[in-house]
Design an enzyme around this catalytic site. Structure first.
Site, mmCIF file in Angstrom:
data_model
loop_
_atom_site.group_PDB
_atom_site.id
_atom_site.type_symbol
_atom_site.label_atom_id
_atom_site.label_comp_id
_atom_site.label_asym_id
_atom_site.label_seq_id
_atom_site.Cartn_x
_atom_site.Cartn_y
_atom_site.Cartn_z
ATOM 1 N N THR A 153 0.812 -1.213 0.000
ATOM 2 C CA THR A 153 0.000 0.000 0.000
ATOM 3 C C THR A 153 0.852 1.274 0.000
ATOM 4 O O THR A 153 0.514 2.247 -0.667
ATOM 5 C CB THR A 153 -0.954 0.005 1.205
ATOM 6 N N CYS A 189 3.877 7.535 11.213
ATOM 7 C CA CYS A 189 2.782 8.380 10.735
ATOM 8 C C CYS A 189 2.112 9.152 11.867
ATOM 9 O O CYS A 189 1.764 10.327 11.707
ATOM 10 C CB CYS A 189 1.761 7.545 9.961
ATOM 11 N N HIS A 212 -5.121 10.183 10.734
ATOM 12 C CA HIS A 212 -4.844 9.997 12.159
ATOM 13 C C HIS A 212 -5.150 11.296 12.909
ATOM 14 O O HIS A 212 -4.565 12.353 12.619
ATOM 15 C CB HIS A 212 -3.372 9.647 12.384
#
Length: 366
Positions: free
Chosen positions: A16, A157, A256
């Protein structure tokens, strides 16, 4: 270079993160994508066959990539590349990235393996590109010494979504003392196939392996400077920073969200209005250098009481900046706010690509 562009390759091209690299690099003004690497089961196949059933992007596979042959992740297939981007999972990333560096290739990695390495910069491109200055020392420290190869890592991330705002606050108001973070992290952060639907639907999972520790130690390395003539990281040692994190997986696809509370070493602390002004005014070196993937606004501040939200704000500026809102006084610390990062863009592939764009502008790809 070909047609004035730096030739680049992607490792982990069928995953991904690798797919995001491909979308960003297929028509890039500075980079030409010439090599793809994946596991042995994908080797020697056209890319569209190697990724069949696993292409999970809204956009189709770029036409100029569909029929590119996929190679195993071995340096010989990437020898013409000025940069190799790594979207590998952590298990293969360690030895593969080391082998590519030893072959005198430049690796810009999204994997976690070398983030703690005392020779490897851990760079959030909107925060600390100055850490690229350690690269000559990294090269000299290899055995044998290298004149071209090195490893640059980007941050976790969830760390990325918080540390941009923290950098803006430290620049404006001096060092921070305490940072408390509670994250609500999207399922795409666990890769594909990721979290089982029976675990995440109608649920919140209050544990993500390794995430809390990453936020707690990465923040100090990123916000710290370099020392000893650019041969070591300060790790925020001159003004120790205490960070505590709680991480949760929530049923959101991308984006997020983090609830952050901070206290400042210098008192009195700034007001919420002063914090909002400082966040809006924050600019980064990627912007001043004119990097292709840099956001126009590093931090977008929302005045609405219920923003930012993943579904509404994650695609703003193609996911290359950070969104902040709900800035207010904290009754225990000083200031609290909510931040949002597109975890698959600035939190992953965009960071690596932007780090390479900065390296190009600063002469580290010559």
């Amino acid at each position: 270079m070909s047609n004035g562009k730096v030739k680049v390759g992607v490792l982990g091209a069928t995953g991904t993160v690798g797919q995001r690299f491909i979308l960003q690099l297929s028509n890039h003004p500075d980079f030409e994508l010439v090599a793809l690497g994946a596991s042995a089961s994908s080797a020697n196949k056209p890319y569209h066959e190697a990724v069949a059933g696993r292409w999970k992007q809204v956009q189709p596979i770029p036409a100029n990539v569909r029929d590119m042959t996929v190679h195993e992740c071995e340096p010989a297939a990437f020898k013409e590349c000025g940069v190799v981007f790594s979207g590998l999972d952590s298990t293969p990333a360690g030895p593969v990235e080391a082998a590519f560096r030893a072959a005198n290739l430049r690796v810009f990695s999204n994997a976690k393996n070398y983030r703690r390495d005392p020779l490897c910069p851990l760079i959030v491109p909107l925060v600390n590109p100055s850490h690229l200055s350690i690269l000559p020392h990294q090269q000299k420290s290899m055995s044998p010494p290298l004149d071209r190869g090195y490893i640059v890592t980007n941050a976790n991330c969830s760390t990325t979504g918080v540390v941009v705002a923290l950098k803006a606050l430290e620049d404006a108001f001096g060092p921070l003392d305490i940072v408390m973070v509670q994250t609500m992290q999207a399922i795409s952060g666990s890769g594909y196939p990721g979290v089982s639907s029976l675990d995440i639907l109608d649920n919140v999972v209050p544990y993500i392996s390794g995430e809390e520790e990453k936020i707690e130690w990465e923040t100090s390395k990123i916000l710290g400077g370099l020392k000893d003539n650019d041969t070591a990281f300060d790790l925020h040692e001159t003004s120790p920073l205490r960070v505590s994190a709680h991480c949760n997986r929530v049923p959101v696809i991308d984006g997020h969200l983090a609830c952050v509370s901070v206290s400042f070493k210098k008192q009195p602390a700034p007001s919420p209005e002063q914090v909002a002004e400082a966040l809006r005014a924050f600019t980064c070196e990627a912007q001043t250098l004119g990097c292709h993937s840099a956001p126009k606004q590093a931090i977008t501040v929302h005045d609405e009481v219920d923003r930012p939200q993943p579904r509404l704000d994650r695609e703003w500026q193609n996911g290359s900046g950070v969104n902040v809102g709900r800035i207010r006084k904290d009754p225990v610390l000083d200031i609290k706010f909510v931040s949002l990062v597109n975890n698959v863009m600035l939190g992953a592939a965009t960071s690596s690509v932007l780090n390479a764009e900065i390296a190009l502008k600063k002469g580290y790809l010559s």
